[in-house]
Design a protein around this motif. Structure first.
Motif, PDB file in Angstrom:
ATOM      1  N   ALA A   2      26.097 -17.668 -13.185  1.00 22.14           N
ATOM      2  CA  ALA A   2      25.941 -18.479 -11.976  1.00 22.14           C
ATOM      3  C   ALA A   2      24.771 -17.973 -11.139  1.00 22.14           C
ATOM      4  N   ILE A   3      24.590 -16.660 -11.090  1.00 17.38           N
ATOM      5  CA  ILE A   3      23.433 -16.087 -10.385  1.00 17.38           C
ATOM      6  C   ILE A   3      22.147 -16.385 -11.157  1.00 17.38           C
ATOM      7  N   ALA A   4      22.196 -16.180 -12.474  1.00 18.05           N
ATOM      8  CA  ALA A   4      20.997 -16.363 -13.298  1.00 18.05           C
ATOM      9  C   ALA A   4      20.488 -17.802 -13.259  1.00 18.05           C
ATOM     10  N   CYS A   5      21.373 -18.766 -13.060  1.00 16.63           N
ATOM     11  CA  CYS A   5      20.949 -20.163 -12.957  1.00 16.63           C
ATOM     12  C   CYS A   5      19.984 -20.375 -11.795  1.00 16.63           C
ATOM     13  N   GLN A   6      20.180 -19.584 -10.733  1.00 15.17           N
ATOM     14  CA  GLN A   6      19.360 -19.742  -9.534  1.00 15.17           C
ATOM     15  C   GLN A   6      18.308 -18.641  -9.376  1.00 15.17           C
ATOM     16  N   VAL A   7      18.374 -17.646 -10.256  1.00 20.01           N
ATOM     17  CA  VAL A   7      17.385 -16.565 -10.255  1.00 20.01           C
ATOM     18  C   VAL A   7      16.911 -16.412 -11.699  1.00 20.01           C
ATOM     19  N   PRO A   8      15.938 -17.199 -12.134  1.00 17.36           N
ATOM     20  CA  PRO A   8      15.528 -17.204 -13.548  1.00 17.36           C
ATOM     21  C   PRO A   8      15.073 -15.849 -14.082  1.00 17.36           C
ATOM     22  N   THR A   9      14.578 -14.990 -13.194  1.00 22.88           N
ATOM     23  CA  THR A   9      14.095 -13.669 -13.649  1.00 22.88           C
ATOM     24  C   THR A   9      15.155 -12.585 -13.493  1.00 22.88           C
ATOM     25  N   ALA A  10      16.407 -12.986 -13.309  1.00 23.04           N
ATOM     26  CA  ALA A  10      17.485 -12.006 -13.100  1.00 23.04           C
ATOM     27  C   ALA A  10      17.716 -11.177 -14.356  1.00 23.04           C
ATOM     28  N   LYS A  11      17.841  -9.873 -14.160  1.00 23.85           N
ATOM     29  CA  LYS A  11      18.256  -8.955 -15.223  1.00 23.85           C
ATOM     30  C   LYS A  11      19.430  -8.128 -14.697  1.00 23.85           C
ATOM     31  N   PHE A  12      20.537  -8.176 -15.417  1.00 20.63           N
ATOM     32  CA  PHE A  12      21.738  -7.445 -15.033  1.00 20.63           C
ATOM     33  C   PHE A  12      21.821  -6.183 -15.890  1.00 20.63           C
ATOM     34  N   ILE A  13      21.799  -5.028 -15.235  1.00 20.65           N
ATOM     35  CA  ILE A  13      21.766  -3.744 -15.936  1.00 20.65           C
ATOM     36  C   ILE A  13      23.163  -3.138 -15.948  1.00 20.65           C
ATOM     37  N   PHE A  14      23.709  -2.927 -17.141  1.00 19.67           N
ATOM     38  CA  PHE A  14      25.010  -2.298 -17.328  1.00 19.67           C
ATOM     39  C   PHE A  14      24.826  -0.981 -18.079  1.00 19.67           C
ATOM     40  N   LEU A  15      25.861  -0.143 -18.023  1.00 19.67           N
ATOM     41  CA  LEU A  15      25.857   1.112 -18.762  1.00 19.67           C
ATOM     42  C   LEU A  15      26.826   1.022 -19.934  1.00 19.67           C
ATOM     43  N   LYS A  16      26.442   1.601 -21.065  1.00 16.43           N
ATOM     44  CA  LYS A  16      27.275   1.582 -22.271  1.00 16.43           C
ATOM     45  C   LYS A  16      28.261   2.750 -22.221  1.00 16.43           C
ATOM     46  N   PHE A  17      29.502   2.458 -21.871  1.00 14.16           N
ATOM     47  CA  PHE A  17      30.498   3.519 -21.845  1.00 14.16           C
ATOM     48  C   PHE A  17      31.108   3.746 -23.227  1.00 14.16           C
ATOM     49  N   SER A  18      31.197   2.706 -24.036  1.00 14.28           N
ATOM     50  CA  SER A  18      31.656   2.841 -25.416  1.00 14.28           C
ATOM     51  C   SER A  18      31.246   1.589 -26.174  1.00 14.28           C
ATOM     52  N   GLN A  19      31.070   1.741 -27.490  1.00  9.63           N
ATOM     53  CA  GLN A  19      30.651   0.605 -28.301  1.00  9.63           C
ATOM     54  C   GLN A  19      31.740  -0.464 -28.353  1.00  9.63           C
ATOM     55  N   THR A  20      32.996  -0.038 -28.377  1.00 11.02           N
ATOM     56  CA  THR A  20      34.104  -0.991 -28.416  1.00 11.02           C
ATOM     57  C   THR A  20      34.098  -1.868 -27.171  1.00 11.02           C
ATOM     58  N   HIS A  21      33.975  -1.244 -26.017  1.00  7.92           N
ATOM     59  CA  HIS A  21      33.924  -1.999 -24.769  1.00  7.92           C
ATOM     60  C   HIS A  21      32.674  -2.866 -24.704  1.00  7.92           C
ATOM     61  N   LEU A  22      31.569  -2.331 -25.184  1.00  8.94           N
ATOM     62  CA  LEU A  22      30.318  -3.085 -25.163  1.00  8.94           C
ATOM     63  C   LEU A  22      30.444  -4.348 -26.009  1.00  8.94           C
ATOM     64  N   ASP A  23      31.004  -4.230 -27.196  1.00  8.33           N
ATOM     65  CA  ASP A  23      31.159  -5.398 -28.067  1.00  8.33           C
ATOM     66  C   ASP A  23      32.039  -6.455 -27.409  1.00  8.33           C
ATOM     67  N   CYS A  24      33.138  -6.023 -26.818  1.00  9.70           N
ATOM     68  CA  CYS A  24      34.056  -6.950 -26.148  1.00  9.70           C
ATOM     69  C   CYS A  24      33.370  -7.638 -24.969  1.00  9.70           C
ATOM     70  N   PHE A  25      32.698  -6.849 -24.142  1.00  7.99           N
ATOM     71  CA  PHE A  25      32.077  -7.387 -22.924  1.00  7.99           C
ATOM     72  C   PHE A  25      30.909  -8.303 -23.264  1.00  7.99           C
ATOM     73  N   GLN A  26      30.078  -7.900 -24.209  1.00  2.00           N
ATOM     74  CA  GLN A  26      28.954  -8.745 -24.608  1.00  2.00           C
ATOM     75  C   GLN A  26      29.435 -10.077 -25.173  1.00  2.00           C
ATOM     76  N   GLY A  27      30.508 -10.031 -25.933  1.00  2.00           N
ATOM     77  CA  GLY A  27      31.059 -11.271 -26.472  1.00  2.00           C
ATOM     78  C   GLY A  27      31.524 -12.215 -25.385  1.00  2.00           C
ATOM     79  N   ARG A  28      32.184 -11.657 -24.376  1.00  2.00           N
ATOM     80  CA  ARG A  28      32.656 -12.482 -23.256  1.00  2.00           C
ATOM     81  C   ARG A  28      31.484 -13.074 -22.482  1.00  2.00           C
ATOM     82  N   LEU A  29      30.471 -12.236 -22.182  1.00  2.00           N
ATOM     83  CA  LEU A  29      29.344 -12.725 -21.386  1.00  2.00           C
ATOM     84  C   LEU A  29      28.500 -13.732 -22.164  1.00  2.00           C
TER      85      LEU A  29
END
Length: 614
Positions: free
Chosen positions: A439-466
Motif C-alpha cells: 500500500a505504501i509502495a503504490c504511492q512511493v514508487p522508489t520505496a525500499k523496505f529493509i528487513f533483517l534475516k533472522f533465520s532462513q525459515t522465517h525469511l522464506d515464510c515472510f517473503q512468500g507472504r509479502l
C-alpha cells in the motif's frame, strides 16, 4: 571411561569425582588439571575435566576443553554432546546445533542428543527439524516429558497466514492442556522429570502471535508453580516481617540477562543505577552464564551480586538473604529465572516488561509497567496486579555509538530510493498487516523496505507472504524488498544513519530498536496495538511530543509513511522535533522515584496483611 586407561589416571579421576560429589569442585578440578599437565593427550582426563568445568559454571572453559578433546577424538559422541550443551548455555544455538547433529549420527539411540538437537533447532527457527528431533525422542521414550513439552512449544511457530496462526495456537493450547492434566507429581522420580522438563524451554514465542495470552500463560504458570512446589516445598509459604527501625529495604533483582541485553539496557539498568542506596540495599541475582562489561555495571550498582545457574542453589541463597521484595525484570525468556519466580522467595514478588506479557504465575504479586504504554484496559491482561509507573517506567540512557560512522552506500539501494527500515524479528510481522508494505509502495514508487534475516525459515515464510501481498496490488515484491543478514552494532548504527524512515512493527512494537534509532533523528511511524507490547514506540514518541507520526489505524499508518516519503519539508520538521526533544526520553529518574515509593508501600502492605491474618 575407556577400559585401557592408565590405572594411575583412572585412580586420580575417581578421586576427583569423589571430591566433586562432596561439593569440593575446586579441589577436583585441581586434581585433573595436574593430571592433564602430565598427559595432555589423555581423552578421558580431558572429558572429565570438561564436565567438572561445566558443573562449576565455567562454561567458556568447558567448551574449549571439549573442543580440545574432539581434536583428539572427532567421533566422541559424549564430547560432541557436552560441547553442544556448553555452547547452548552460552546462547549460541546454531553453533551448538552443528555438534548435536553430529552426535545424532553417532548415537542415534540416545534420546538426549535428539532432545538437545531439537531445542537448538527450535531456537534457531528450524521448526520442522525441531519437531522431527522431538518425535525421534518420543519414538525411543514415548513418555519423555521434556520432549512432549518441547513439541508443544514448537507449535508457536511463524505462520503463512492468519488462519494457520489460529490453528497453530489451538494446537498449542490443546497440547498444553493435555500436558498439565496428565502429569502426576506422585513420586520423586516424576517430580524430578517435570522439574527438568520445565527447565528446558519457556513460553517465549507465545506473545509474538498478537493475541491476549493471559489465559494460556495462567494455565502454564499454575502448572509450573505446582511442579516447583513439589520440588521445593520449603519455599511455598513466607511470612512478611517488617524492616527493623532504620533498616534498609532489601531489594532483589533476578534475571538471566544481566549482561549487554535489552532486559538490562532498557528495563533494569536505570533502576539499579539511580536507586537510593540510603533507603534500599540491592541484591542482584544473575542466573545466566554470560558476563560482560554490562555485568560489571550490575556489580557496581549492586550491594551484592551473585552469579549462580543452579535453581536450587540460587533459591537457597536468595532465601538466606531474606529480601523484602524481588523484581524479575523479564520472565518467559529463559527457564531458570521462571522456575525461581514460581517459588515464594520474598513477601512481595514483581515482574516487569523485559518480555512484555503476563507471567501467569500465582507467585507473582505485581506487574511493573509503563503508564504511557498501557492501554486503558491494561489491568485485564495480567494475572498480577498492574503497577503503572509514570512515563516510560524506566530510566533509559543511550549507550555511546560504537565509533565514527562513515557515509555508506547500502547494498541494493539506488540513488533516489526512499528507504524504510523494518528491523524487527520477522516473527513480529503478523499476516494481517502484510498489505501495509505494498500500500505504501503504490504511492512511493522508489520505496525500499529493509528487513533483517533472522533465520532462513522465517525469511522464506515472510517473503512468500509479502510476494502474495504485493501481487494483490499489482506490484513485484522483489523491486521493493531488501533483506540484510544480521549485523554487528557498528553496521546496525550505519544502517540507522543511512535509512530515510523507520517503520515500527504493529502488534509488538519496537523497544530497544526504537531507542537505538533516536541518535539519528529518523522519523518513526507507529500504530499503537491492543496490548502494552504494541505501544512501546507510541509511548516514546509521546514523551518527545511527536504525535504526528502515531497512526490511528492501518490506513492512517500508510498515509503517514507516504507523506514522510513524499513531503521532504514535513520529514525534516519531524526529524528536527525528534532531535530537539529526545532529551526528554533520556535519563528520566521520575520512574525510579515512583518505583521506590511503590516498593516501600508494597512491603508495608504485605507486612500489614500478614499481621491481620495472624
Amino acid at each position: 571411561m575407556a577400559a585401557n586407561v592408565n590405572p594411575f589416571f583412572a585412580s586420580r579421576i575417581s578421586q576427583a569425582l569423589e571430591r566433586a560429589s562432596t561439593g569440593a569442585l575446586d579441589e577436583a578440578l585441581a586434581i585433573l588439571k595436574d593430571c592433564l599437565e602430565q598427559a595432555p593427550d589423555n581423552a578421558d582426563l580431558r572429558y572429565e575435566y570438561g564436565n567438572l568445568l561445566f558443573d562449576a559454571g565455567r562454561i567458556e572453559e568447558a567448551a574449549n576443553c571439549f573442543r580440545q578433546q574432539l581434536a583428539l577424538n572427532p567421533v566422541d559422541a559424549s564430547a560432541l554432546l557436552m560441547l553442544g550443551r556448553a555452547l547452548h548455555r552460552l546462547k549460541k544455538p546454531k553453533e551448538a546445533l552443528h555438534f548435536f547433529r553430529q552426535a545424532q549420527r553417532l548415537a542415534p539411540g540416545l534420546p538426549v542428543v535428539h532432545l538437545m538437537a531439537g531445542i537448538t533447532a527450535l531456537e534457531s527457527h528450524f521448526w520442522d527439524e525441531a519437531k522431527a528431533a522431538f518425535n525421534r525422542v518420543l519414538a525411543i521414550e514415548p513418555a519423555n516429558l521434556s520432549a512432549r513439552l518441547c513439541l508443544c512449544m514448537s507449535r508457536l511457530e511463524m505462520f503463512s497466514g492468519t488462519a494457520e496462526l489460529e490453528n497453530g495456537r489451538k494446537a498449542y493450547e490443546a497440547a498444553l492442556r493435555e500436558l498439565t492434566q496428565s502429569v502426576i507429581l506422585d513420586t520423586q522420580e516424576n517430580i524430578d522429570r517435570a522439574f527438568e522438563a520445565v527447565g528446558i524451554m519457556s513460553t517465549f514465542f507465545l506473545p509474538y502471535q498478537g493475541r491476549d495470552d493471559r489465559e494460556l500463560q495462567e494455565l502454564y504458570g499454575s502448572w509450573l508453580c505446582r511442579i516447583m512446589a513439589a520440588k521445593f516445598p520449603q519455599y511455598q509459604k513466607l511470612y512478611a516481617q517488617p524492616p527493623a527501625l532504620g533498616e534498609k529495604l532489601r531489594i532483589g533483582l533476578v534475571s538471566g540477562h544481566l549482561f549487554n541485553h535489552s532486559v538490562w539496557k532498557i528495563v533494569a539498568r536505570g533502576w539499579c543505577k539511580y536507586l537510593d542506596h540510603s533507603k534500599f540495599m540491592l541484591f542482584s541475582y544473575h542466573t545466566g552464564d554470560i558476563s560482560d562489561a554490562a555485568t560489571d555495571d550490575v556489580r557496581l550498582f549492586s550491594d551484592v551480586l551473585i552469579k549462580e545457574s543452579s535453581v536450587g542453589a540460587m533459591a537457597e541463597i536468595i532465601s538466606r538473604h531474606k529480601p523484602h521484595l524481588l523484581i524479575y525484570p523479564g520472565l518467559s525468556m529463559e527457564p531458570q529465572s521462571s522456575r525461581l519466580a514460581a517459588l515464594r522467595l520474598a513477601p512481595v514478588q514483581c515482574v516487569s516488561w523485559g518480555h512484555p506479557v503476563t507471567s501467569g504465575l500465582p507467585t507473582m504479586d505485581y506487574y511493573i509497567s509503563s503508564d504511557l504504554m498501557e492501554p486503558s484496559d491494561g489491568e485485564q491482561h495480567y494475572t498480577e496486579k498492574l503497577v503503572r509507573l509514570p512515563n516510560l517506567s524506566v530510566c533509559y540512557e543511550p549507550l555511546p555509538l560504537p565509533g565514527p560512522l562513515p557515509p555508506t552506500k547500502l547494498p541494493g539501494i539506488n540513488e533516489g530510493d526512499i528507504t524504510f527500515l523494518c528491523c524487527q524479528n520477522l516473527m513480529k510481522y503478523l499476516p494481517q498487516y502484510d498489505d501495509i508494505f505494498p500500500a505504501i509502495a503504490c504511492q512511493v514508487p522508489t520505496a525500499k523496505f529493509i528487513f533483517l534475516k533472522f533465520s532462513q525459515t522465517h525469511l522464506d515464510c515472510f517473503q512468500g507472504r509479502l510476494k502474495e501481498a504485493f501481487l494483490r496490488y499489482g506490484l513485484e515484491a522483489e523491486k521493493h524488498l531488501v533483506f540484510y543478514p544480521l549485523v554487528n552494532s557498528l553496521t546496525y548504527a550505519v544502517l540507522n544513519a543511512e535509512v530515510t524512515i523507520y517503520l515500527d512493527s504493529i502488534g509488538w512494537s519496537g523497544g530497544n530498536t526504537t531507542f537505538e534509532s533516536l541518535p539519528f533523528d529518523k522519523p518513526i511511524v507507529t500504530l499503537p496495538g491492543d496490548f502494552m507490547r504494541g505501544r512501546h514506540t507510541a509511548a516514546i514518541l509521546t514523551m518527545m511530543e511527536v504525535h504526528e507520526t502515531i497512526a490511528s489505524d492501518k490506513d492512517d499508518y500508510v498515509r503517514i509513511a507516504v507523506r514522510l516519503a513524499n513531503d521532504l519539508e514535513w520529514r525534516r520538521m519531524i526529524s528536527q522535533k525528534i532531535a530537539a526533544n529526545k532529551c526528554k526520553v533520556y535519563g528520566d529518574q521520575t520512574p525510579v522515584r515512583a518505583l521506590e515509593r511503590f516498593m516501600a508501600q508494597a512491603v508495608r502492605a504485605a507486612t500489614a496483611n500478614h499481621f491481620m491474618r495472624s
